[in-house]
Design a protein around this motif. Structure first.
Motif, short mmCIF file in Angstrom:
data_model
loop_
_atom_site.label_atom_id
_atom_site.label_comp_id
_atom_site.label_asym_id
_atom_site.label_seq_id
_atom_site.Cartn_x
_atom_site.Cartn_y
_atom_site.Cartn_z
N ILE A 169 0.84 -1.21 0.00
CA ILE A 169 0.00 0.00 0.00
C ILE A 169 0.87 1.25 0.00
CG2 ILE A 169 -1.60 1.36 1.42
CD1 ILE A 169 -2.83 -1.34 2.30
N ILE A 170 1.91 1.25 0.83
CA ILE A 170 2.83 2.40 0.89
C ILE A 170 3.52 2.60 -0.45
CG2 ILE A 170 4.97 3.26 1.93
CD1 ILE A 170 4.04 1.90 4.55
N THR A 171 3.93 1.48 -1.07
CA THR A 171 4.61 1.56 -2.37
C THR A 171 3.68 2.18 -3.41
OG1 THR A 171 5.93 -0.39 -1.86
CG2 THR A 171 5.75 0.22 -4.19
N TRP A 172 2.41 1.73 -3.45
CA TRP A 172 1.47 2.29 -4.40
C TRP A 172 1.19 3.77 -4.13
CZ3 TRP A 172 0.50 0.64 -8.96
CH2 TRP A 172 0.60 -0.72 -9.26
N MET A 173 1.17 4.14 -2.86
CA MET A 173 0.98 5.54 -2.51
C MET A 173 2.14 6.39 -3.02
SD MET A 173 -0.67 5.28 1.31
CE MET A 173 -0.65 7.05 1.57
N VAL A 174 3.36 5.85 -2.93
CA VAL A 174 4.54 6.56 -3.43
C VAL A 174 4.42 6.73 -4.94
CG1 VAL A 174 7.03 6.39 -3.80
CG2 VAL A 174 6.07 5.86 -1.55
N TYR A 175 4.01 5.65 -5.65
CA TYR A 175 3.85 5.73 -7.10
C TYR A 175 2.79 6.76 -7.47
CZ TYR A 175 6.62 1.46 -7.65
OH TYR A 175 7.63 0.53 -7.64
N LEU A 176 1.66 6.74 -6.74
CA LEU A 176 0.58 7.68 -7.00
C LEU A 176 1.06 9.12 -6.79
CD1 LEU A 176 -2.38 8.24 -7.66
CD2 LEU A 176 -2.91 7.93 -5.24
N GLY A 177 1.84 9.31 -5.73
CA GLY A 177 2.39 10.64 -5.46
C GLY A 177 3.30 11.11 -6.59
N ALA A 178 4.10 10.18 -7.12
CA ALA A 178 4.99 10.53 -8.23
C ALA A 178 4.20 10.92 -9.47
CB ALA A 178 5.92 9.35 -8.55
N VAL A 179 3.11 10.20 -9.74
CA VAL A 179 2.25 10.52 -10.89
C VAL A 179 1.61 11.89 -10.72
CG1 VAL A 179 0.12 9.88 -12.11
CG2 VAL A 179 1.79 8.12 -11.50
N LEU A 180 1.13 12.19 -9.51
CA LEU A 180 0.51 13.49 -9.25
C LEU A 180 1.51 14.63 -9.41
CD1 LEU A 180 -1.77 12.64 -6.19
CD2 LEU A 180 -2.49 13.19 -8.51
N VAL A 181 2.74 14.42 -8.92
CA VAL A 181 3.77 15.45 -9.07
C VAL A 181 4.07 15.68 -10.55
CG1 VAL A 181 6.23 15.92 -8.72
CG2 VAL A 181 4.85 15.10 -6.82
N PHE A 182 4.16 14.57 -11.31
CA PHE A 182 4.42 14.70 -12.75
C PHE A 182 3.29 15.48 -13.42
CE2 PHE A 182 3.94 13.30 -17.13
CZ PHE A 182 5.23 13.50 -17.62
N TRP A 183 2.04 15.16 -13.04
CA TRP A 183 0.89 15.84 -13.63
C TRP A 183 0.90 17.33 -13.32
CZ3 TRP A 183 -2.75 16.04 -17.07
CH2 TRP A 183 -3.84 16.88 -16.88
N VAL A 184 1.13 17.69 -12.07
CA VAL A 184 1.08 19.10 -11.65
C VAL A 184 2.18 19.91 -12.32
CG1 VAL A 184 1.39 20.66 -9.68
CG2 VAL A 184 -0.09 18.65 -9.47
N TYR A 185 3.40 19.35 -12.39
CA TYR A 185 4.54 20.13 -12.87
C TYR A 185 4.81 19.99 -14.37
CZ TYR A 185 5.72 21.29 -8.09
OH TYR A 185 5.69 21.78 -6.80
N GLY A 187 2.58 17.51 -16.89
CA GLY A 187 1.42 17.16 -17.71
C GLY A 187 0.42 18.28 -17.88
N ARG A 188 -0.05 18.82 -16.79
CA ARG A 188 -1.06 19.88 -16.84
C ARG A 188 -0.55 21.13 -17.58
NH1 ARG A 188 -3.19 24.12 -13.80
NH2 ARG A 188 -5.46 24.20 -13.82
N PRO A 189 0.67 21.63 -17.29
CA PRO A 189 1.15 22.80 -18.03
C PRO A 189 1.23 22.58 -19.54
CG PRO A 189 2.46 22.48 -16.07
CD PRO A 189 1.58 21.28 -16.19
N ILE A 190 1.62 21.36 -19.96
CA ILE A 190 1.70 21.06 -21.39
C ILE A 190 0.32 21.11 -22.02
CG2 ILE A 190 2.18 19.22 -23.06
CD1 ILE A 190 4.54 18.40 -21.24
N ILE A 191 -0.66 20.49 -21.36
CA ILE A 191 -2.04 20.49 -21.88
C ILE A 191 -2.59 21.91 -21.94
CG2 ILE A 191 -4.42 19.80 -21.33
CD1 ILE A 191 -3.22 17.14 -20.32
N MET A 192 -2.30 22.73 -20.91
CA MET A 192 -2.77 24.12 -20.90
C MET A 192 -2.16 24.91 -22.05
SD MET A 192 -4.99 24.29 -18.57
CE MET A 192 -5.22 26.04 -18.32
N ARG A 193 -0.87 24.66 -22.32
CA ARG A 193 -0.22 25.37 -23.43
C ARG A 193 -0.85 24.99 -24.77
NH1 ARG A 193 4.97 23.61 -21.45
NH2 ARG A 193 5.58 24.97 -19.75
N ILE A 194 -1.14 23.68 -24.93
CA ILE A 194 -1.75 23.22 -26.18
C ILE A 194 -3.12 23.85 -26.37
CG2 ILE A 194 -2.71 21.19 -27.34
CD1 ILE A 194 -0.41 19.57 -26.05
#
Length: 200
Positions: A169-185, A187-194
């Motif tokens: 569970i902790i491992t999956w939470m770490v992975y989820l956190g990494a995905v969220l960080v990638f999205w915020v910094y 993924g989302r900025p790229i989509i907004m620019r497009i």
């Protein structure tokens, strides 16, 4: 004040190292994790007569060096019959050695090692120290449980299968956190620019 704190910490570490029987440690495993190993080792020894050790060292061996030859340097610290979980990260070596060949049939070598390898090889944000601690405690706990099971006894201080679910569970939470960080910094900025570009 700082000097007094350092002296107190040194005294604590010295006390720990003097009482260590089942962890032969080259500053790779923290005192907290070492305490867990000691408790498991003492209980296993009392209930089964088997002495299980963790040898964690910064030593660097030659390629194809024999681990049994290496362990001979600790011969005076090992009480028979013994099992030794040997961890040499500088050589990327992890092995389980025994004083008597018949003991090899009392545990699943591959399963015990996987408990450590899965943690050591995980790509997450945990520190190297945390990985070493968790990997050795998990593998050692599984080894002790399997040895105890062969002898028909149950250990109270080992980490049962429920602990494995917690780690997953902790491992999956770490992975989820990494995905969220990638999205915020990223993924989302790229989509907004497009989207912004299309509007223009």
């Amino acid at each position: 004040m700082l000097h007094a704190a350092r002296v107190a910490l040194l005294a604590l570490l010295l006390t720990f190292s003097l009482s260590a029987n089942y962890l032969i440690n080259d500053h790779l495993i923290s005192p907290k994790a070492g305490d867990v190993i000691e408790k498991i080792g003492q209980e296993l020894s009392q209930k089964t007569g088997i002495h299980a050790y963790v040898i964690a060292s910064n030593d660097r061996l030659e390629k194809r060096a024999n681990l049994y030859e290496y362990v001979k340097k600790y011969a005076t610290k090992l009480r028979e019959p013994w099992v030794a979980l040997v961890f040499l990260p500088n050589n990327k070596r992890l092995g389980i050695l025994v004083s008597d060949p018949k003991i090899k049939g009392w545990y699943d070598d591959g399963a015990v090692k996987r408990y450590a390898i899965d943690i050591l090889g995980s790509a997450d944000s945990n520190s190297q120290q945390s990985k070493y601690d968790v990997a050795m405690v998990q593998a050692y706990s599984e080894l002790a449980d399997e040895l105890a099971q062969h002898k028909g006894v149950v250990l109270e201080h080992t980490i049962k299968n429920e602990g494995q679910w917690l780690i997953k569970i902790i491992t999956w939470m770490v992975y989820l956190g990494a995905v969220l960080v990638f999205w915020v910094y990223f993924g989302r900025p790229i989509i907004m620019r497009i989207r912004h570009g299309k509007r223009q």
